[in-house]
Design a protein around this motif. Structure first.
Motif, PDB file in Angstrom:
ATOM      1  N   TYR A  51     -42.680  83.946 -16.248  1.00  0.00           N
ATOM      2  CA  TYR A  51     -43.832  84.777 -15.905  1.00  0.00           C
ATOM      3  C   TYR A  51     -43.532  86.207 -16.309  1.00  0.00           C
ATOM      4  CZ  TYR A  51     -44.825  80.806 -12.813  1.00  0.00           C
ATOM      5  OH  TYR A  51     -45.050  79.550 -12.303  1.00  0.00           O
ATOM      6  N   LYS A  52     -44.526  86.839 -16.961  1.00  0.00           N
ATOM      7  CA  LYS A  52     -44.421  88.248 -17.318  1.00  0.00           C
ATOM      8  C   LYS A  52     -45.482  89.004 -16.531  1.00  0.00           C
ATOM      9  CE  LYS A  52     -42.668  87.175 -21.908  1.00  0.00           C
ATOM     10  NZ  LYS A  52     -42.975  87.109 -23.362  1.00  0.00           N
ATOM     11  N   ILE A  53     -45.029  89.908 -15.685  1.00  0.00           N
ATOM     12  CA  ILE A  53     -45.923  90.598 -14.750  1.00  0.00           C
ATOM     13  C   ILE A  53     -45.949  92.082 -15.097  1.00  0.00           C
ATOM     14  CG2 ILE A  53     -46.385  91.074 -12.321  1.00  0.00           C
ATOM     15  CD1 ILE A  53     -44.639  88.620 -11.659  1.00  0.00           C
ATOM     16  N   PRO A  54     -47.055  92.596 -15.647  1.00  0.00           N
ATOM     17  CA  PRO A  54     -47.142  94.048 -15.903  1.00  0.00           C
ATOM     18  C   PRO A  54     -47.146  94.811 -14.579  1.00  0.00           C
ATOM     19  CG  PRO A  54     -48.877  92.823 -17.071  1.00  0.00           C
ATOM     20  CD  PRO A  54     -48.253  91.877 -16.104  1.00  0.00           C
ATOM     21  N   TYR A  55     -46.540  95.976 -14.587  1.00  0.00           N
ATOM     22  CA  TYR A  55     -46.500  96.786 -13.365  1.00  0.00           C
ATOM     23  C   TYR A  55     -47.890  97.271 -12.953  1.00  0.00           C
ATOM     24  CZ  TYR A  55     -41.471  96.857 -14.202  1.00  0.00           C
ATOM     25  OH  TYR A  55     -40.171  96.488 -14.401  1.00  0.00           O
ATOM     26  N   TYR A 105     -51.070  82.552  -8.148  1.00  0.00           N
ATOM     27  CA  TYR A 105     -50.126  83.137  -7.198  1.00  0.00           C
ATOM     28  C   TYR A 105     -50.481  84.616  -7.024  1.00  0.00           C
ATOM     29  CZ  TYR A 105     -47.388  78.917  -8.069  1.00  0.00           C
ATOM     30  OH  TYR A 105     -46.974  77.613  -8.193  1.00  0.00           O
ATOM     31  N   HIS A 106     -51.121  84.944  -5.885  1.00  0.00           N
ATOM     32  CA  HIS A 106     -51.501  86.330  -5.609  1.00  0.00           C
ATOM     33  C   HIS A 106     -50.336  87.125  -5.020  1.00  0.00           C
ATOM     34  CE1 HIS A 106     -55.873  85.927  -6.304  1.00  0.00           C
ATOM     35  NE2 HIS A 106     -55.668  84.672  -5.940  1.00  0.00           N
ATOM     36  N   PHE A 107     -49.294  86.418  -4.577  1.00  0.00           N
ATOM     37  CA  PHE A 107     -48.136  87.094  -3.982  1.00  0.00           C
ATOM     38  C   PHE A 107     -46.862  86.510  -4.579  1.00  0.00           C
ATOM     39  CE2 PHE A 107     -51.472  87.611  -0.891  1.00  0.00           C
ATOM     40  CZ  PHE A 107     -51.307  88.909  -0.423  1.00  0.00           C
ATOM     41  N   LEU A 108     -45.933  87.390  -4.853  1.00  0.00           N
ATOM     42  CA  LEU A 108     -44.589  87.002  -5.268  1.00  0.00           C
ATOM     43  C   LEU A 108     -43.668  87.303  -4.088  1.00  0.00           C
ATOM     44  CD1 LEU A 108     -42.690  86.119  -7.614  1.00  0.00           C
ATOM     45  CD2 LEU A 108     -42.474  88.529  -8.183  1.00  0.00           C
ATOM     46  N   ILE A 153     -50.627  85.888 -11.031  1.00  0.00           N
ATOM     47  CA  ILE A 153     -49.989  85.120 -12.102  1.00  0.00           C
ATOM     48  C   ILE A 153     -50.484  83.679 -12.027  1.00  0.00           C
ATOM     49  CG2 ILE A 153     -47.952  86.582 -12.307  1.00  0.00           C
ATOM     50  CD1 ILE A 153     -46.446  84.737 -10.496  1.00  0.00           C
ATOM     51  N   LYS A 154     -50.517  83.013 -13.162  1.00  0.00           N
ATOM     52  CA  LYS A 154     -51.140  81.698 -13.245  1.00  0.00           C
ATOM     53  C   LYS A 154     -50.139  80.669 -13.743  1.00  0.00           C
ATOM     54  CE  LYS A 154     -55.114  84.264 -14.913  1.00  0.00           C
ATOM     55  NZ  LYS A 154     -56.000  84.516 -16.063  1.00  0.00           N
TER      56      LYS A 154
END
Length: 705
Positions: A232-236, A270-273, A263-264
């Motif tokens: 998963y790549k999550i932009p800030y 997934y709304h929360f990590l 993230i999908k």
């Protein structure tokens, strides 16, 4: 002129989705708060470069461009509000609010202009459409063609996947127009490419959602989660909030990252990590940057070499890169001393954390509820056991969250917390002065403690001291508030834990003895009328008048033979169908004739029923008298038979032996008991009273013998 302008029901366009919220314009700048996520966009007045007013789908819209190239679009204004906004922009921002309408000719060729982070496709001087380059996820080139792909938004009903531009060749040597177009797009596009070295790497971190162990690689603009199965790549820019929450066991810590968009993975969002750390884990961290770069980029928030607990290092690095404050639990403290409450949500057990500006539940599924979106809360009695209660939250959008199986001891602390935050409590009803004291346009992750919060903390300490002094009494009082209409005696029996074992057992036995015969009596009373009901049904009087037929039935009886003759061999079901068709097709005049006949029959029936009811009452009185006489005669005959039976038994049981006297008396005692029970049942009649003395006299004579 007013220093501020406020607008409700304003929509912000984000990746094709219209997000509703509130807009406020002040001397300092423009603030928009998203009603759904609570995210706040703050544009400083010094950063504003241009303002455009134009007609859009939802009425009229406002487009704001900043000096660093960002574009903000707000829709939902009325046409009459233009003058007010234009004067405000002139007075406070020194800007002219320009009016520019979109071109609606429908042409598909024109000129592309790049301005900041905006691609504008124009025909003449009028724009046809605009594309924020931050929404572009990929840019590919072909021969005289450029294709743009976009980030998808789950909230949008219709998503734009890609746009293709045809770029005609030019005569200029050494410059490829297609490559020049693509470079202009890629320089501003939000294309995530894991190029270069990561600033730092955290190995094998335990992640609860998405579940598994992941390596977290920290890049300057995004976060890379690398696992055995998924990446998963999550932009800030998608990070909304950061939470650092202590576990109830005081040995672990949760680090929660709230994401929008989520993230999908397939159809899962997934709304929360959520990361789980042990407090005992330590780490020494070295950033992959020289000290000058670290000082220039992070301004003292990070250093090149750091060491400490693992959760502290991760949260510190994330806070510096995302540039958002970390939310921690406030002054709430539960019954066990923890800053959370154990409860269940959707059949899964977890922890509910009351924060300074909301509630967060971890971890399956994670839920974050801000105070400003709560309509009211409700304390409800638990459905499975009386030792727990449910905490219900309903939002202004109508969504309801129920946190169940909360221990009774937590009620007082949670109630005081909700009351101090001035949330509306459904059980108590809406009260005046319950409006929250914080700014409606402030972000919900602010953790600065003002005087109000400090005062609340002091009051919380005083309440805790008072609660510790009288813990037993407070538990009973708070629990009784669940159902104010319930009697005090029932509550005391249900929750009394201080009563002695002997008294409780004695009371319980006496209650059982009293209740058992009452239940038997109820069963007998309920069964008697049920036995009599079928008798009343069977005993229908054949002489009673018959009910009158309806107009249709009168006509059918008169016409049945004719229908049979017209349709020889017709079955019964077909005959009824045919009759129904004929009745429907019949004219109103003919139907009215049969209606009159039915009305006459009904009157005759009512008259006959009146005569019958008068006669039947007289007959019923006679029948009841005759039945009573028969019953009395039967009882007299039965009483005489009992007397003869007792005398014969007593004479046959006589014996000269003295040793047999006990058996002789016991048989006689049984017969006397039978007669006495018979006498008790016959006390309601005079004949029974006259017949009862002979057996007693005979018994006394036999006893003297």
């Amino acid at each position: 002129m007013a220093d501020t302008l406020e607008f409700n029901e304003i929509y912000q366009e984000v990746k094709g989705s219209m997000n509703d919220g509130r807009l406020r314009l002040s001397r300092q700048g423009v603030i928009f708060k998203n009603s759904k996520t609570g995210k706040v966009d703050n544009i400083q007045a010094s950063e504003l470069a241009e303002g455009v007013w134009r007609r859009v789908a939802l009425g009229h819209g406002l487009k704001l461009l900043t000096k660093n190239g960002h574009v903000y679009k707000y829709d939902g204004f009325r046409e009459s509000e233009f003058d007010k906004l234009s004067d405000f922009f002139k007075a406070h921002y020194c800007l002219e609010l320009a009016e520019k309408d979109l071109c609606v000719k429908g042409w598909n060729w024109g000129t592309v202009r790049f301005g900041g982070q905006l691609l504008s496709f124009d025909i003449g001087e009028q724009p046809v459409f605009e594309i924020p380059l931050s929404n572009v996820s990929q840019c590919t080139t072909g021969k005289n063609e450029v294709t743009l792909e976009f980030h998808q938004n789950d909230d949008a009903e219709v998503s734009l996947m890609e746009v293709r531009f045809y770029v005609p060749p030019t005569q200029e040597d050494g410059v490829d127009p297609v490559e020049a177009f693509a470079q202009n797009v890629l320089s501003k596009a939000d294309v995530i490419q894991a190029t270069g070295d990561a600033i730092c790497i955290f190995r094998e971190l335990q992640c609860l959602t998405p579940r598994g162990r992941y390596d977290i690689r920290i890049y300057p603009t995004f976060l890379h989660l690398h696992g055995k199965t998924f990446d998963y790549k999550i932009p800030y820019t998608t990070v909304l909030r950061l939470f650092l929450l202590p576990h109830k066991d005081q040995r672990q810590m949760f680090f929660v990252i709230s994401l929008d968009p989520p993230i999908k993975q397939g159809q899962t969002r997934y709304h929360f990590l959520i990361l789980l750390f042990s407090k005992d884990e330590d780490i020494s961290l070295t950033l992959n940057m020289n000290e000058e770069e670290v000082e220039k980029r992070f301004e003292g928030r990070l250093t090149k070499n750091m060491s400490g607990s693992l959760y502290e290092m991760v949260s510190r690095v994330m806070k510096a890169l995302v540039n958002r404050k970390i939310t921690v639990p406030g002054n709430f403290q539960g019954h066990s001393g923890a800053q959370c409450i154990t409860c269940s949500y959707k059949a899964s057990s977890g922890l509910l954390y009351p924060l300074e500006r909301g509630f967060i539940y971890v971890h399956k599924p994670p839920v974050h509820i801000r105070f400003d979106e709560i309509s009211f809360v409700n304390f409800a009695r638990g459905t499975t056991t009386t030792r727990s209660f449910d905490f219900e939250i309903e939002t202004k959008q109508g969504t309801q969250y129920t946190f169940s199986s909360i221990e009774r001891e937590e009620y007082g602390k949670l109630f005081d917390f909700v009351n101090a935050k001035k949330l509306n409590i459904k059980n108590r009803g809406l009260k005046e002065g319950m409006k929250q004291s914080y700014d409606e346009y402030a972000d919900s992750d602010e953790d600065q403690h003002d005087a109000y919060l400090e005062r609340m903390k002091e009051e919380g300490k005083i309440r805790e001291e008072n609660a510790n002094d009288s813990s037993d009494g407070s538990g009973e009082e708070t629990d009784s508030s669940f159902n104010p209409g319930e009697e005090d005696d029932d509550v005391a029996e249900e929750f009394d834990s201080n009563a002695s074992a002997s008294s409780s057992s004695g009371d319980g036995d006496s209650d059982r003895d009293d209740k058992k015969p009452a239940k038997k009596a109820k069963i007998v009373k309920d069964r008697k009328p049920r036995k009599k009901q079928p008798e009343s049904k069977k005993g229908k009087d054949p002489n009673a008048p018959k009910r009158p037929m309806s107009a249709y039935m009168l006509w059918l009886n008169a016409s049945r033979e004719k229908i049979k003759s017209d349709h020889p061999g017709i079955s019964i079901t077909d005959l009824s169908k045919k009759a129904g068709e004929l009745w429907k097709a019949m004219s109103k005049e003919k139907k009215e004739e049969w209606d009159r006949k039915a009305e006459d029959a009904r009157r005759d029936y009512e008259k006959a029923m009146k005569e019958y009811s008068v006669g039947s009452k007289a007959d019923s009185h006679r029948g009841e008298r005759s039945k009573k006489k028969k019953k009395k005669q039967e009882k007299q005959v039965k009483g005489k038979g009992d007397k003869k039976g007792t005398t014969s038994k007593s004479s046959s049981s006589k014996s000269p032996a003295k040793g047999m006297s006990d058996s002789f008396k016991s048989k006689e005692f049984v017969s006397s008991d039978e007669s006495s029970s018979a006498e008790s049942k016959k006390e309601d009649s005079e004949e029974e009273g006259a017949a009862s003395p002979p057996p007693s006299s005979e018994d006394s004579a036999s006893g003297s013998d």
